[in-house]
Design a protein around this motif. Sequence first.
Motif, PDB file in Angstrom:
ATOM      1  N   CYS A 170       0.846  -1.201   0.000  1.00 52.35           N
ATOM      2  CA  CYS A 170       0.000   0.000   0.000  1.00 52.35           C
ATOM      3  C   CYS A 170       0.880   1.250   0.000  1.00 52.35           C
ATOM      4  N   THR A 171       1.911   1.232  -0.831  1.00 52.21           N
ATOM      5  CA  THR A 171       2.888   2.319  -0.807  1.00 52.21           C
ATOM      6  C   THR A 171       2.486   3.504  -1.682  1.00 52.21           C
ATOM      7  N   GLU A 172       1.264   3.508  -2.188  1.00 49.52           N
ATOM      8  CA  GLU A 172       0.752   4.681  -2.902  1.00 49.52           C
ATOM      9  C   GLU A 172      -0.228   5.453  -2.025  1.00 49.52           C
ATOM     10  N   SER A 173      -0.345   5.043  -0.788  1.00 48.23           N
ATOM     11  CA  SER A 173      -1.309   5.641   0.134  1.00 48.23           C
ATOM     12  C   SER A 173      -0.780   6.946   0.722  1.00 48.23           C
ATOM     13  N   ASP A 174      -1.651   7.939   0.829  1.00 44.24           N
ATOM     14  CA  ASP A 174      -1.265   9.205   1.453  1.00 44.24           C
ATOM     15  C   ASP A 174      -0.939   9.010   2.933  1.00 44.24           C
ATOM     16  N   VAL A 175      -1.592   8.053   3.570  1.00 42.62           N
ATOM     17  CA  VAL A 175      -1.300   7.767   4.978  1.00 42.62           C
ATOM     18  C   VAL A 175       0.111   7.205   5.104  1.00 42.62           C
ATOM     19  N   TYR A 176       0.469   6.316   4.184  1.00 38.76           N
ATOM     20  CA  TYR A 176       1.829   5.769   4.161  1.00 38.76           C
ATOM     21  C   TYR A 176       2.844   6.890   3.956  1.00 38.76           C
ATOM     22  N   PHE A 177       2.568   7.784   3.015  1.00 33.85           N
ATOM     23  CA  PHE A 177       3.481   8.898   2.761  1.00 33.85           C
ATOM     24  C   PHE A 177       3.642   9.767   4.009  1.00 33.85           C
ATOM     25  N   ALA A 178       2.521  10.052   4.664  1.00 37.92           N
ATOM     26  CA  ALA A 178       2.570  10.900   5.851  1.00 37.92           C
ATOM     27  C   ALA A 178       3.410  10.251   6.955  1.00 37.92           C
ATOM     28  N   ALA A 179       3.249   8.946   7.136  1.00 37.36           N
ATOM     29  CA  ALA A 179       4.024   8.229   8.155  1.00 37.36           C
ATOM     30  C   ALA A 179       5.516   8.252   7.817  1.00 37.36           C
ATOM     31  N   CYS A 180       5.823   8.003   6.553  1.00 32.26           N
ATOM     32  CA  CYS A 180       7.232   7.982   6.132  1.00 32.26           C
ATOM     33  C   CYS A 180       7.879   9.354   6.257  1.00 32.26           C
ATOM     34  N   GLU A 181       7.162  10.374   5.837  1.00 36.45           N
ATOM     35  CA  GLU A 181       7.715  11.726   5.884  1.00 36.45           C
ATOM     36  C   GLU A 181       7.985  12.146   7.325  1.00 36.45           C
ATOM     37  N   ALA A 182       7.030  11.876   8.210  1.00 39.43           N
ATOM     38  CA  ALA A 182       7.217  12.234   9.622  1.00 39.43           C
ATOM     39  C   ALA A 182       8.359  11.434  10.246  1.00 39.43           C
ATOM     40  N   ALA A 183       8.427  10.133   9.927  1.00 36.96           N
ATOM     41  CA  ALA A 183       9.497   9.287  10.467  1.00 36.96           C
ATOM     42  C   ALA A 183      10.856   9.715   9.935  1.00 36.96           C
ATOM     43  N   HIS A 184      10.900  10.114   8.663  1.00 35.69           N
ATOM     44  CA  HIS A 184      12.167  10.514   8.043  1.00 35.69           C
ATOM     45  C   HIS A 184      12.723  11.770   8.700  1.00 35.69           C
ATOM     46  N   LYS A 185      11.847  12.659   9.126  1.00 35.48           N
ATOM     47  CA  LYS A 185      12.299  13.876   9.808  1.00 35.48           C
ATOM     48  C   LYS A 185      12.869  13.554  11.183  1.00 35.48           C
ATOM     49  N   LEU A 186      12.285  12.572  11.840  1.00 34.68           N
ATOM     50  CA  LEU A 186      12.737  12.215  13.186  1.00 34.68           C
ATOM     51  C   LEU A 186      14.001  11.360  13.154  1.00 34.68           C
ATOM     52  N   HIS A 187      14.016  10.370  12.251  1.00 28.95           N
ATOM     53  CA  HIS A 187      15.151   9.438  12.190  1.00 28.95           C
ATOM     54  C   HIS A 187      15.138   8.724  10.834  1.00 28.95           C
ATOM     55  N   PRO A 188      15.941   9.184   9.887  1.00 31.05           N
ATOM     56  CA  PRO A 188      15.905   8.592   8.533  1.00 31.05           C
ATOM     57  C   PRO A 188      16.316   7.120   8.541  1.00 31.05           C
ATOM     58  N   THR A 189      15.560   6.300   7.824  1.00 37.63           N
ATOM     59  CA  THR A 189      15.867   4.884   7.649  1.00 37.63           C
ATOM     60  C   THR A 189      15.561   4.517   6.203  1.00 37.63           C
ATOM     61  N   GLN A 190      15.851   3.271   5.853  1.00 35.65           N
ATOM     62  CA  GLN A 190      15.553   2.853   4.482  1.00 35.65           C
ATOM     63  C   GLN A 190      14.057   2.898   4.210  1.00 35.65           C
ATOM     64  N   GLU A 191      13.225   2.500   5.200  1.00 35.94           N
ATOM     65  CA  GLU A 191      11.779   2.506   4.980  1.00 35.94           C
ATOM     66  C   GLU A 191      11.248   3.916   4.803  1.00 35.94           C
ATOM     67  N   SER A 192      11.709   4.843   5.648  1.00 34.55           N
ATOM     68  CA  SER A 192      11.204   6.214   5.540  1.00 34.55           C
ATOM     69  C   SER A 192      11.691   6.865   4.256  1.00 34.55           C
ATOM     70  N   ALA A 193      12.945   6.596   3.878  1.00 36.74           N
ATOM     71  CA  ALA A 193      13.469   7.161   2.637  1.00 36.74           C
ATOM     72  C   ALA A 193      12.725   6.613   1.421  1.00 36.74           C
ATOM     73  N   ALA A 194      12.456   5.305   1.437  1.00 44.07           N
ATOM     74  CA  ALA A 194      11.713   4.690   0.321  1.00 44.07           C
ATOM     75  C   ALA A 194      10.300   5.245   0.241  1.00 44.07           C
ATOM     76  N   GLY A 195       9.675   5.465   1.404  1.00 44.10           N
ATOM     77  CA  GLY A 195       8.334   6.040   1.412  1.00 44.10           C
ATOM     78  C   GLY A 195       8.327   7.441   0.856  1.00 44.10           C
ATOM     79  N   CYS A 196       9.320   8.239   1.212  1.00 45.49           N
ATOM     80  CA  CYS A 196       9.422   9.596   0.667  1.00 45.49           C
ATOM     81  C   CYS A 196       9.696   9.568  -0.835  1.00 45.49           C
ATOM     82  N   ALA A 197      10.446   8.566  -1.283  1.00 49.64           N
ATOM     83  CA  ALA A 197      10.701   8.418  -2.719  1.00 49.64           C
ATOM     84  C   ALA A 197       9.404   8.150  -3.470  1.00 49.64           C
TER      85      ALA A 197
END
Length: 471
Positions: free
Chosen positions: A277-304
């Motif tokens: 479900c990586t086209e979901s706006d909820v997924y994007f929001a979670a990844c973007e927020a997580a990437h700001k707090l602590h970047p990881t492969q999952e958060s970076a991929a979600g932002c991509a």
Amino acid sequence: MKFKSILVIALAASLPVLACAKKPKKVAEEAPVQVPAVVEEQEPAITDECQVEVNLFTDDIRAKLYESAYEHWYKVYSECPNANKVLYSQGTKMINSLYDKATDPAEKERLANLALEMQDKRMRYFGDDPKYPKAYIMGEKGLAYVTFFGDARIAEARECLRQSVDAMGQKSKMEVLETLAEVSRKLYKQDPEKNAEQFISDYELVSNYLTAQANDENNKNASYAAQKRDYVDELFASSGAADCAKMDEIYASVVQSNLQNLDVLQKLAKLYKRIHCTESDVYFAACEAAHKLHPTQESAAGCASMAAKKGDYDQAVAYYDQAINYALGEEAFEDVADYQYNVAFYYYNNLKKYQEARKYALASIATLQGLNMNKGQGRCYIIIGMCYASTQLYPQDAKGRILNKTVYWAAVDKFVKAKQIDPSVEAQASEFISSYSKYYPTKEERFDLPNEFSGSTYYVGGWIGESTSIR
């Protein structure tokens, strides 16, 4: 009248007595309340007779004489339930056999209830066992609920199983993990509105622990754990709870209320990724927020993915490069190969930078080869072939138009390689071979350029720089 007079006199005579009765009396001083002393319950004494019965029980169990074993077992179970934990480890096998053979409904019900009671007693007397602690036994009780009561007491089964998994973690028994997923799915099917979030939570927990067991090099049952994980993933995928819209409905508010909670954000990002479900706006929001707090492969991929959805493919590539570096650090090489392929696709399909696309496609192939995985390589060879087929190396004059057709030889080479190494792309590769082979230089065109087409091979120059056979 005489009667009335007598009554009045009697009442009057009683008044002083009543008045006296109303006078307060001196209250005696209350004695202190005696609190009874707490008497600790003594464990049953383990008699010599119980020890003998335990030996007779185990002998019968080895011989699979379960009716005879039950007589010895029940005597010890009733009088010395703390005598030996074999009463419970082997008692389960005995009860199961007797239950299967019983024909009287009342007897089956008695044995079913006895099976549950037995796990409670085991927790009481052997719950501190280091190998099989109380949490492990709770899992056994959950399995007993399922075995003997089926769907009738499924909620109680789920509660026991979940308690066990929460406490045992990665050390959870595989059967307990699998059964938790199964009963939770049934509860979801019974009431999707009420149990969707519970099922998703149970699935995530089970899948994570089975994945950990499958990846544990010291686990001799790792391959079996991988099979169980695939089965559980299929249970979830086919349940209907994996619907992305349903996920968003459940988790949109969770993300918004946990924008500073890294643990929650990362877990949600992983869950969304697992169920595609990586086209979901909820997924994007979670990844973007997580990437700001602590970047990881999952958060970076979600932002991509988010950047690509917005059409910012350069930014998507930049985020995927971050994801690749994080995944390499975690030795998550399958993820690395996926990210490399995604970058290759964006360079080919959206940015039209074919040389860069080939670079990442070859990198993905090398990563998969390091994992001894053929599946996934085919799509990379197709990307390379499409890049070749989309390239114009020579000017659009009479000679250049003929030489530009040579890229189709190189392209078809990649399509052939794709289906040879990866059967999953065979149909697509065959379609491209059929389509692009029509554009080879004809015999007449090769005859017009004898110097370029002498021999049986041809070197396709430019950034392609590969030799191919003349067809």
